[in-house]
Scaffold this motif. Structure first.
Motif, PDB file in Angstrom:
ATOM      1  N   ALA A 482       0.118 -24.655  14.495  1.00 23.37           N
ATOM      2  CA  ALA A 482      -1.036 -24.035  15.135  1.00 23.37           C
ATOM      3  C   ALA A 482      -2.279 -24.832  14.815  1.00 23.37           C
ATOM      4  O   ALA A 482      -2.365 -25.496  13.782  1.00 23.37           O
ATOM      5  N   ALA A 483      -3.237 -24.735  15.722  1.00 24.58           N
ATOM      6  CA  ALA A 483      -4.528 -25.326  15.442  1.00 24.58           C
ATOM      7  C   ALA A 483      -5.219 -24.538  14.339  1.00 24.58           C
ATOM      8  O   ALA A 483      -5.035 -23.325  14.237  1.00 24.58           O
ATOM      9  N   PRO A 484      -6.008 -25.191  13.490  1.00 27.53           N
ATOM     10  CA  PRO A 484      -6.794 -24.444  12.506  1.00 27.53           C
ATOM     11  C   PRO A 484      -7.626 -23.367  13.199  1.00 27.53           C
ATOM     12  O   PRO A 484      -8.172 -23.587  14.277  1.00 27.53           O
ATOM     13  N   GLY A 485      -7.697 -22.201  12.590  1.00 25.65           N
ATOM     14  CA  GLY A 485      -8.371 -21.071  13.218  1.00 25.65           C
ATOM     15  C   GLY A 485      -7.430 -20.155  13.967  1.00 25.65           C
ATOM     16  O   GLY A 485      -7.870 -19.187  14.594  1.00 25.65           O
ATOM     17  N   MET A 486      -6.124 -20.447  13.919  1.00 31.60           N
ATOM     18  CA  MET A 486      -5.112 -19.599  14.544  1.00 31.60           C
ATOM     19  C   MET A 486      -4.148 -19.120  13.456  1.00 31.60           C
ATOM     20  O   MET A 486      -2.987 -19.529  13.406  1.00 31.60           O
ATOM     21  N   PRO A 487      -4.609 -18.269  12.523  1.00 36.44           N
ATOM     22  CA  PRO A 487      -3.763 -17.863  11.396  1.00 36.44           C
ATOM     23  C   PRO A 487      -2.652 -16.923  11.832  1.00 36.44           C
ATOM     24  O   PRO A 487      -2.671 -16.382  12.944  1.00 36.44           O
ATOM     25  N   GLU A 488      -1.703 -16.746  10.943  1.00 35.50           N
ATOM     26  CA  GLU A 488      -0.637 -15.766  11.190  1.00 35.50           C
ATOM     27  C   GLU A 488      -0.555 -14.806  10.021  1.00 35.50           C
ATOM     28  O   GLU A 488      -0.769 -15.182   8.867  1.00 35.50           O
ATOM     29  N   SER A 489      -0.245 -13.564  10.371  1.00 36.40           N
ATOM     30  CA  SER A 489      -0.167 -12.501   9.381  1.00 36.40           C
ATOM     31  C   SER A 489       1.273 -12.311   8.929  1.00 36.40           C
ATOM     32  O   SER A 489       2.192 -12.275   9.751  1.00 36.40           O
ATOM     33  N   GLY A 490       1.460 -12.185   7.609  1.00 31.03           N
ATOM     34  CA  GLY A 490       2.782 -11.913   7.051  1.00 31.03           C
ATOM     35  C   GLY A 490       2.687 -10.878   5.948  1.00 31.03           C
ATOM     36  O   GLY A 490       1.919 -11.038   4.993  1.00 31.03           O
ATOM     37  N   ILE A 491       3.432  -9.791   6.062  1.00 25.42           N
ATOM     38  CA  ILE A 491       3.395  -8.689   5.099  1.00 25.42           C
ATOM     39  C   ILE A 491       4.781  -8.530   4.485  1.00 25.42           C
ATOM     40  O   ILE A 491       5.784  -8.495   5.212  1.00 25.42           O
ATOM     41  N   VAL A 492       4.841  -8.423   3.176  1.00 27.96           N
ATOM     42  CA  VAL A 492       6.091  -8.179   2.458  1.00 27.96           C
ATOM     43  C   VAL A 492       5.871  -7.016   1.505  1.00 27.96           C
ATOM     44  O   VAL A 492       4.913  -7.027   0.722  1.00 27.96           O
ATOM     45  N   SER A 493       6.722  -6.004   1.576  1.00 27.98           N
ATOM     46  CA  SER A 493       6.636  -4.879   0.647  1.00 27.98           C
ATOM     47  C   SER A 493       8.036  -4.477   0.213  1.00 27.98           C
ATOM     48  O   SER A 493       8.999  -4.598   0.978  1.00 27.98           O
ATOM     49  N   VAL A 494       8.141  -4.010  -1.029  1.00 21.61           N
ATOM     50  CA  VAL A 494       9.418  -3.596  -1.599  1.00 21.61           C
ATOM     51  C   VAL A 494       9.301  -2.128  -1.985  1.00 21.61           C
ATOM     52  O   VAL A 494       8.404  -1.762  -2.766  1.00 21.61           O
ATOM     53  N   ASP A 495      10.174  -1.270  -1.436  1.00 25.38           N
ATOM     54  CA  ASP A 495      10.088   0.147  -1.795  1.00 25.38           C
ATOM     55  C   ASP A 495      10.815   0.416  -3.109  1.00 25.38           C
ATOM     56  O   ASP A 495      11.390  -0.487  -3.729  1.00 25.38           O
ATOM     57  N   GLU A 496      10.787   1.660  -3.535  1.00 24.92           N
ATOM     58  CA  GLU A 496      11.323   2.012  -4.847  1.00 24.92           C
ATOM     59  C   GLU A 496      12.820   1.745  -4.962  1.00 24.92           C
ATOM     60  O   GLU A 496      13.345   1.562  -6.056  1.00 24.92           O
ATOM     61  N   SER A 497      13.525   1.735  -3.829  1.00 29.68           N
ATOM     62  CA  SER A 497      14.967   1.497  -3.874  1.00 29.68           C
ATOM     63  C   SER A 497      15.307   0.014  -3.920  1.00 29.68           C
ATOM     64  O   SER A 497      16.466  -0.356  -4.097  1.00 29.68           O
ATOM     65  N   GLY A 498      14.296  -0.846  -3.725  1.00 34.68           N
ATOM     66  CA  GLY A 498      14.533  -2.279  -3.688  1.00 34.68           C
ATOM     67  C   GLY A 498      14.682  -2.844  -2.291  1.00 34.68           C
ATOM     68  O   GLY A 498      14.833  -4.053  -2.128  1.00 34.68           O
ATOM     69  N   THR A 499      14.615  -2.007  -1.263  1.00 34.85           N
ATOM     70  CA  THR A 499      14.664  -2.493   0.118  1.00 34.85           C
ATOM     71  C   THR A 499      13.342  -3.177   0.464  1.00 34.85           C
ATOM     72  O   THR A 499      12.261  -2.689   0.115  1.00 34.85           O
ATOM     73  N   VAL A 500      13.437  -4.300   1.152  1.00 31.78           N
ATOM     74  CA  VAL A 500      12.263  -5.109   1.467  1.00 31.78           C
ATOM     75  C   VAL A 500      11.915  -4.954   2.940  1.00 31.78           C
ATOM     76  O   VAL A 500      12.777  -5.126   3.811  1.00 31.78           O
TER      77      VAL A 500
END
Length: 790
Positions: A482-500
């Protein structure tokens, strides 16, 4: 090269990146469980149909809708007057040359006239939507569209870009009386001139790159619902749901936070589904107007007429070449028919030929001038590769012609002019700085695989027998990410059971993101493959995103997720240190476990840590409960994949038929998250590249009528027309993202056309054929031989 395909659950987490894991998407897609837009149905759903202009250029004198509106089952018939009377602005987004995109960051100063969703008093290409019908089913829609009577004053049309700019052509837009949409240049004109003057030889090249039509499995489609609270939900086949949300808000006069866009399964995008068309936006307008769900599914013929077209360029160039094979420089003039309106990317995509025109070669002086011409044709924009196929075709045809002019083997000519590995990062002078490369490595491996020297001997023997074999090389480099200024969003979360749970702002269009993203995150966290869930593209789940284009999935989307997974891992390390009663610096991580340095028996799994992360006793001071992180990843530069493709053909000069005997591809796309997916992307791209080289061309007559308006007239290759692809790879990581990935979605479509054309020209060299334009139909080849003989 072969890969062992393994089930995700059988792969050790630390081995996941780089493994040929079976795609998670496939069982869903091949067992009838897939959900495409047309599969979605709601109670009281109505159907939308569009009436396109029958002419390429005309003034609209009037639109009579009464007969259609009176038909049973018709809920509404609409024209521009209805949109104009509403609160909605009703305009399609046009090219903004100052706004970055995933396909180009070039500022062209283009002129972009307003493009109404339904034509006001003027149509500029055949198929441009003029009126719309909403009815209880598709059959009533079809009959009602036939009943709409449009009175046209037909105007002279122009489809050839040179003619459009000649000064004698009809004016298409009053804002551009000379039909110039943009004029742009890159490089150093004086340096190019000096290189030509200093060279031993000046080699001319003229070529026309054929116009093609993106032909995804699934046509354009959308279903829109107006919900209480002034909300609008749109499910549609799109590559960029967040941009569609913005376009809906702008076109319909709504707030973005009242709109949800969700792509279900998408049957191919290829760039043509990056932005919404009239049917997508009008479905939303009609759903609000009628307070009922409205579905639009474009027939294939409508896609051919009013979806974007791609590739068409006229190129005139000169190259300065010394007798020893040194490519001193070149200058090129290109003319591009942008169509009746300037679509998003309509100026930026054509200029990619200029910024990538030097290919893999060190060139002292280079200059490219590009003009965009308004023509009475469908708008031109991004299609798999988005200007890089045109750039590669130009330079790879140019170096072949130059090699022949100085009587040097085309492989040796390329080697003498490659950018050497020690020169990276390399500033080309045309607007790009390449990240990394080892160009001779892919060429040498490709030539070795095909048995290049032995082939040349076999070629000589075959010619003595009256058989004409040829070999064609294509050494490409492209800009991805991507050209600079075109960011991408990435979210990672882990619940209490360990599922991501993984969320990404890109959109899955059949390219295997769910598998690749799972591999990245599972590898970083050391969790089982099956414990990761991926959500992608839904604007209700992910607030920001820039979609899927320019092969940005793994370099940018994957880069964001890798960073987020690392942040989660460090959060977990702090919790683990508290549980182990140790300093964080003494806690190591491997295979999903945190353990004390030198005491691996004192350990805690990341699954256990996920539960502890909700217990204040183990949380670091001031830390929030849980394990989660979000990254907006904005790389500093593009990535630059490269490779070498070799085609071996046999041509029958008597009838013009071409048989592709072998096709060898060696690609370097940086770190390969999943080699089997990489190989699949190469295969698919090569199929489309061969399609352009031999079969596909969109043709207009002088009146602006598309005469290749259906699959009865427009040829796409079938499986029987394609060769087995012999694939191999090298790995040169990119420094611009934490994975080292460069992207692969477009490589095959970029490399294949010049490989095939160079092979055919090589086969026909005994007849004096020096150049031939795509598509290489039997008639085209036969004529080239006859003309050369004369």
């Amino acid at each position: 090269m072969t890969f062992e395909t393994i089930e995700g659950g059988d792969a050790r987490p630390s081995d996941l990146v780089g493994s040929a894991v079976q795609r998670r998407e496939d069982p869903h897609l091949i067992t009838g469980d897939a959900e495409y837009t047309d599969d979605i149905q709601y109670p009281e759903e109505a159907h939308l149909g569009l009436l396109g202009s029958r002419y390429g250029h005309a003034r609209i004198e009037g639109v009579e809708t009464a007969a259609a509106a009176a038909m049973d089952g018709v809920f509404g018939v609409y024209t521009w007057a209805d949109l104009e009377a509403s609160d909605a602005p009703g305009l399609l987004r046009t090219d903004d040359p100052e706004e970055g995109s995933a396909e180009s960051d070039t500022e062209t100063g283009a002129v972009a006239p307003d493009h109404p969703m339904l034509a006001d008093d003027h149509v500029t290409y055949q198929g441009q939507p003029v009126a719309a019908v909403v009815a209880e089913d598709r059959y009533v829609v079809h009959d009602a569209l036939d009943a709409v009577d449009v009175e046209y004053e037909r105007l002279d049309a122009v489809v050839d870009p040179d003619e459009a700019l000649s000064g004698d052509a009809p004016t298409i837009h009053e804002t551009s009386p000379d039909n110039v949409a943009f004029e742009w240049d890159t490089g150093d004109a004086e340096a190019a001139e000096a290189a030509l003057e200093a060279a031993d030889n000046v080699v001319p090249l003229e070529l026309e790159i054929n116009r093609v039509i993106p032909t995804a499995m699934e046509p354009r489609a959308a279903v829109a619902r107006s919900l209480p609270g002034d909300e609008l939900h749109v499910e549609m086949s799109t590559q960029n749901p967040h941009q569609v949300r913005s376009d809906l808000a702008e076109t319909l006069g709504m707030a973005e936070d009242r709109i949800r866009v969700r792509p279900p399964d998408v049957g191919g995008g290829f760039g043509a589904k990056l932005f919404p068309y009239t049917g997508h936006l009008l479905a939303g307008w009609c759903a609000r107007e009628l307070d009922r769900p409205v579905k639009w599914v474009a027939p294939r013929t409508e896609d051919f007429l009013s979806m974007i077209h791609a590739r068409h360029h006229l190129v005139r160039a000169e190259a300065g070449v010394d007798d020893d094979g040194t490519l001193r420089g070149f200058r090129a003039d290109t003319t591009v028919p942008v169509g009746g309106h300037l679509a998003p990317g309509g100026s930026g995509v054509p200029t990619n030929l200029g910024v990538m025109a030097n290919g893999q070669y060190r060139v002292e002086g280079a200059y490219v001038h590009t003009r965009g011409a308004f023509t009475n044709t469908a708008p031109l924009s991004a299609y798999r590769g988005a200007g890089r196929p045109e750039a590669t075709y130009f330079i790879e045809r140019l170096v072949d012609v130059a090699a022949r002019a100085v009587d040097l083997d085309p492989a040796e000519f390329r080697r003498r002019n490659f950018i050497p590995p020690e020169a990276f990062p390399y500033e080309t002078g045309l607007g790009r700085t390449y990240d990394s490369g080892e160009y001779d490595g892919t060429l040498s491996r490709a030539l070795e695989t095909v048995g290049y020297d032995a082939f040349r001997e076999r070629q000589r023997e075959a010619r003595e027998e009256g058989r004409y074999l040829g070999v064609g090389l294509s050494c490409y480099v492209e800009a991805c990410g991507a050209a600079p200024g075109m960011p991408e969003s990435g979210i990672v979360s882990v619940d209490e059971s360990g599922t991501v749970l993984v969320k990404a702002g890109t959109a899955e269009i059949g390219t295997g993101h769910r598998t690749g993203y799972t591999q990245i995150v599972a590898n970083a966290l050391g969790v089982p493959f099956e414990d990761v869930e991926v959500i992608e593209g839904d604007t209700a789940e992910i607030e920001e995103g820039n979609g899927t284009a320019g092969s940005r999935g793994m370099p940018v989307g994957g880069g964001a997720l890798e960073e987020s997974a690392r942040k989660v891992r460090e959060q977990a390390r702090s919790v683990a240190a508290n549980r182990l009663e140790a300093d964080e610096r003494d806690v190591e991580f491997a295979d999903g476990e945190f353990f004390l340095s030198g005491v691996p028996s004192r350990s805690v799994t990341i699954r256990e840590v996920a539960a502890l992360a909700h217990d204040e006793a183990y949380l670091p001071e001031d830390a929030e409960p849980g394990l989660d992180a979000e990254t907006s990843f904005d790389p500093a530069n593009y990535t630059f994949p490269f490779g070498s493709h070799v085609a071996v053909v046999e041509v029958d000069p008597e009838v013009g038929e071409i048989e592709i005997e072998r096709y060898v591809a060696v690609d370097d796309v940086g770190t390969q998250i999943n080699p089997k997916i990489v190989e699949g992307q190469i295969h698919g791209g090569i199929a489309q590249g061969i399609g352009q080289a031999i079969y596909e061309e969109a043709v207009y007559d002088d009146n602006g009528t598309l005469i290749t308006g259906s699959l009865q007239d427009y040829a796409v290759p079938k499986a029987e027309h394609l060769p087995d692809v012999e694939w191999d790879s090298t790995v040169t990581p990119s420094p611009h993202n934490p994975l080292g990935a460069k992207g692969v979605g477009e490589a095959g479509a970029i490399a294949a056309p010049p490989a095939v054309v160079n092979a055919v020209v090589d086969a026909l060299a005994p007849f004096g054929v020096e150049s031939i334009d795509m598509p290489l139909t039997p008639e085209t080849v036969w004529k080239a031989v006859r003309e050369a003989e004369r």
